[in-house]
Scaffold this motif. Sequence first.
Motif, PDB file in Angstrom:
ATOM      1  N   THR A  91       2.330   7.258  13.091  1.00 15.69           N
ATOM      2  CA  THR A  91       2.376   6.882  11.671  1.00 15.69           C
ATOM      3  C   THR A  91       3.376   7.815  10.999  1.00 15.69           C
ATOM      4  O   THR A  91       3.266   9.033  11.123  1.00 15.69           O
ATOM      5  CB  THR A  91       0.998   7.026  10.984  1.00 15.69           C
ATOM      6  OG1 THR A  91       0.006   6.338  11.750  1.00 15.69           O
ATOM      7  CG2 THR A  91       1.032   6.444   9.576  1.00 15.69           C
ATOM      8  N   THR A  95      -3.612   5.851  10.231  1.00 19.65           N
ATOM      9  CA  THR A  95      -3.455   4.728   9.304  1.00 19.65           C
ATOM     10  C   THR A  95      -2.327   3.806   9.785  1.00 19.65           C
ATOM     11  O   THR A  95      -1.467   4.212  10.564  1.00 19.65           O
ATOM     12  CB  THR A  95      -3.140   5.222   7.889  1.00 19.65           C
ATOM     13  OG1 THR A  95      -1.963   6.049   7.930  1.00 19.65           O
ATOM     14  CG2 THR A  95      -4.301   6.030   7.333  1.00 19.65           C
ATOM     15  N   PHE A  96      -2.325   2.567   9.277  1.00 20.73           N
ATOM     16  CA  PHE A  96      -1.302   1.625   9.733  1.00 20.73           C
ATOM     17  C   PHE A  96       0.057   1.925   9.110  1.00 20.73           C
ATOM     18  O   PHE A  96       1.088   1.456   9.599  1.00 20.73           O
ATOM     19  CB  PHE A  96      -1.726   0.177   9.435  1.00 20.73           C
ATOM     20  CG  PHE A  96      -1.421  -0.305   8.043  1.00 20.73           C
ATOM     21  CD1 PHE A  96      -0.265  -1.024   7.779  1.00 20.73           C
ATOM     22  CD2 PHE A  96      -2.286  -0.045   6.994  1.00 20.73           C
ATOM     23  CE1 PHE A  96       0.021  -1.477   6.502  1.00 20.73           C
ATOM     24  CE2 PHE A  96      -2.018  -0.496   5.710  1.00 20.73           C
ATOM     25  CZ  PHE A  96      -0.861  -1.211   5.461  1.00 20.73           C
ATOM     26  N   LYS A  97       0.070   2.712   8.017  1.00 20.26           N
ATOM     27  CA  LYS A  97       1.320   3.119   7.378  1.00 20.26           C
ATOM     28  C   LYS A  97       1.050   4.408   6.616  1.00 20.26           C
ATOM     29  O   LYS A  97      -0.109   4.761   6.358  1.00 20.26           O
ATOM     30  CB  LYS A  97       1.828   2.034   6.432  1.00 20.26           C
ATOM     31  CG  LYS A  97       0.932   1.758   5.236  1.00 20.26           C
ATOM     32  CD  LYS A  97       1.537   0.743   4.289  1.00 20.26           C
ATOM     33  CE  LYS A  97       2.762   1.288   3.586  1.00 20.26           C
ATOM     34  NZ  LYS A  97       3.300   0.365   2.560  1.00 20.26           N
ATOM     35  N   GLU A 111       0.851  -1.185   0.000  1.00 20.54           N
ATOM     36  CA  GLU A 111       0.000   0.000   0.000  1.00 20.54           C
ATOM     37  C   GLU A 111       0.890   1.239   0.000  1.00 20.54           C
ATOM     38  O   GLU A 111       1.882   1.326   0.708  1.00 20.54           O
ATOM     39  CB  GLU A 111      -0.928   0.002   1.217  1.00 20.54           C
ATOM     40  CG  GLU A 111      -1.959  -1.112   1.142  1.00 20.54           C
ATOM     41  CD  GLU A 111      -3.094  -0.933   2.137  1.00 20.54           C
ATOM     42  OE1 GLU A 111      -3.477   0.220   2.400  1.00 20.54           O
ATOM     43  OE2 GLU A 111      -3.598  -1.947   2.634  1.00 20.54           O
ATOM     44  N   SER A 147      -4.755  -0.974  12.727  1.00 16.44           N
ATOM     45  CA  SER A 147      -3.750   0.074  12.816  1.00 16.44           C
ATOM     46  C   SER A 147      -3.197   0.182  14.235  1.00 16.44           C
ATOM     47  O   SER A 147      -3.965   0.402  15.181  1.00 16.44           O
ATOM     48  CB  SER A 147      -4.347   1.421  12.407  1.00 16.44           C
ATOM     49  OG  SER A 147      -3.516   2.491  12.817  1.00 16.44           O
ATOM     50  N   ASP A 153      -5.778   3.383   4.905  1.00 17.67           N
ATOM     51  CA  ASP A 153      -6.180   2.108   5.494  1.00 17.67           C
ATOM     52  C   ASP A 153      -5.924   2.122   7.004  1.00 17.67           C
ATOM     53  O   ASP A 153      -4.788   2.298   7.446  1.00 17.67           O
ATOM     54  CB  ASP A 153      -5.391   0.974   4.827  1.00 17.67           C
ATOM     55  CG  ASP A 153      -5.948  -0.402   5.128  1.00 17.67           C
ATOM     56  OD1 ASP A 153      -6.753  -0.526   6.071  1.00 17.67           O
ATOM     57  OD2 ASP A 153      -5.575  -1.354   4.412  1.00 17.67           O
ATOM     58  N   SER A 204      -1.463   5.963   2.667  1.00 16.39           N
ATOM     59  CA  SER A 204      -2.615   5.074   2.613  1.00 16.39           C
ATOM     60  C   SER A 204      -3.702   5.675   3.496  1.00 16.39           C
ATOM     61  O   SER A 204      -3.410   6.468   4.396  1.00 16.39           O
ATOM     62  CB  SER A 204      -2.240   3.684   3.113  1.00 16.39           C
ATOM     63  OG  SER A 204      -3.377   2.864   3.264  1.00 16.39           O
ATOM     64  N   GLY A 251      -2.392  -3.327   9.445  1.00 11.49           N
ATOM     65  CA  GLY A 251      -2.931  -3.388   8.093  1.00 11.49           C
ATOM     66  C   GLY A 251      -3.739  -4.644   7.844  1.00 11.49           C
ATOM     67  O   GLY A 251      -3.934  -5.479   8.723  1.00 11.49           O
TER      68      GLY A 251
END
Length: 444
Positions: free
Chosen positions: A395, A330-332, A157, A341, A337, A335, A266
């Motif tokens: 993040t 976000t988890f990263k 991602e 997370s 997403d 993104s 994620g």
Amino acid sequence: MALKITVIGTGYLGATHAAAMAEMGFEVLGLDVVPEKIELLASGRVPMYEPGLEELLARHVAGIEGSTGRLRFTTSWEEVGAFGDVHFVCVNTPQKHGEYGCDMSYVDAAFASLAGVARPGSLAVGKSTVPVGSAERLAGVLPEGVELAWNPEFLREGFAVQDTLRPDRIVVGVPGDDGGRAEKLLREVYAVPVAEGSPFVVTDFPTAELVKTAANSFLATKISFINAMAEICEAAGGDVAKLAEAIGHDERIGNKFLRAGVGFGGGCLPKDIRAFMARAGELGVDQALTFLREIDSINMRRRGQMVEMARQALGGDSFLGRRVAVLGATFKPDSDDVRDSPALNVAGQIHLQGGQVTVYDPKGMENARKVFPTLGYADSALEAVRGADVVLHLTEWREFRELDPAELAAVASSPVVLDGRNALDGERWRAAGWTYRAMGRPRA
């Protein structure tokens, strides 16, 4: 005659794959069972944030001025069957509720529907991440004359467009008895990236299925290893960043995925390693992957350790009534997403313990609100930090690395920042008056 391609499932993987196939010159038809998603894609927009994807999509979607018109979308299985020579199945395989195993219901439904419409001579290609042994079973669902190949995806991602157009490898699993035609068709599909140097690896079904889960398990192991080293560094007074730099110079180890922090999340790594463990148990070789249970445990433990770091930064007492700013949802980065997370998990834990948590993320705010509607949300990093007793960087967005620490210090109640990603310039923040701490690194 040029191949015609269908893409079944237009989520993150499917939408990217469909747009990339059109970019490579194929006529493409994407299918989804959600009409609203199809309407959005048909207008040249995407239901998620992925750098470059919306521009790529708009360049090819039929009906958009100036587009090539090579890409269309539908909800009709009959249209898919009549159109496609090669059918890519790109549906989701989430973790089963309350279990480690993989939920195959979406894949099974997609293959059952495809089996009813696919023309003899066409090729079905699985791209979803599935438990080893699935391809052989699904091959039996398809009617006579329709072959199956397995072509796992390796998208990151934030880099999905690049990874699809210029993959670092293309893995194709074909039947052991006669996979020659399937291989020939997929070499035609991937002719452009192969000509540009992407390796084309042909395997049997089980090996192709194992490649994705093996790769994700290795990456998860590397991340949790350096996080375990961070725990040792914290206890011994070492510096995990310098440790990572030193061991990363060993070419057998390399320096990627060696940044200690709050761990991975994620929609792929956590559920993939758990599904891998579950499948190993079903095969009677669960001891081969026992180490993955500890990898998962180390990863989840880091979230609790960040919560405890925040508590200690506030004097070691209750979070009740204390204001906590969280930079990242976000988890990263790159993104929107927020699935599993670490940033949101930490924010949620502190909130449940009485903290007044305010979150800011450049792209993930809407999705974060859906998951944790009771958290506070700000429109900028500055507003999130305003009045905060402690700031958590969770993040590693570029925007956060480029923040002006002095400007933030002027609005924070207490200039204390905890770097959960080891990505900020500690000296710069300290020079601006902040107490800076990072996971696995000395306090001073």
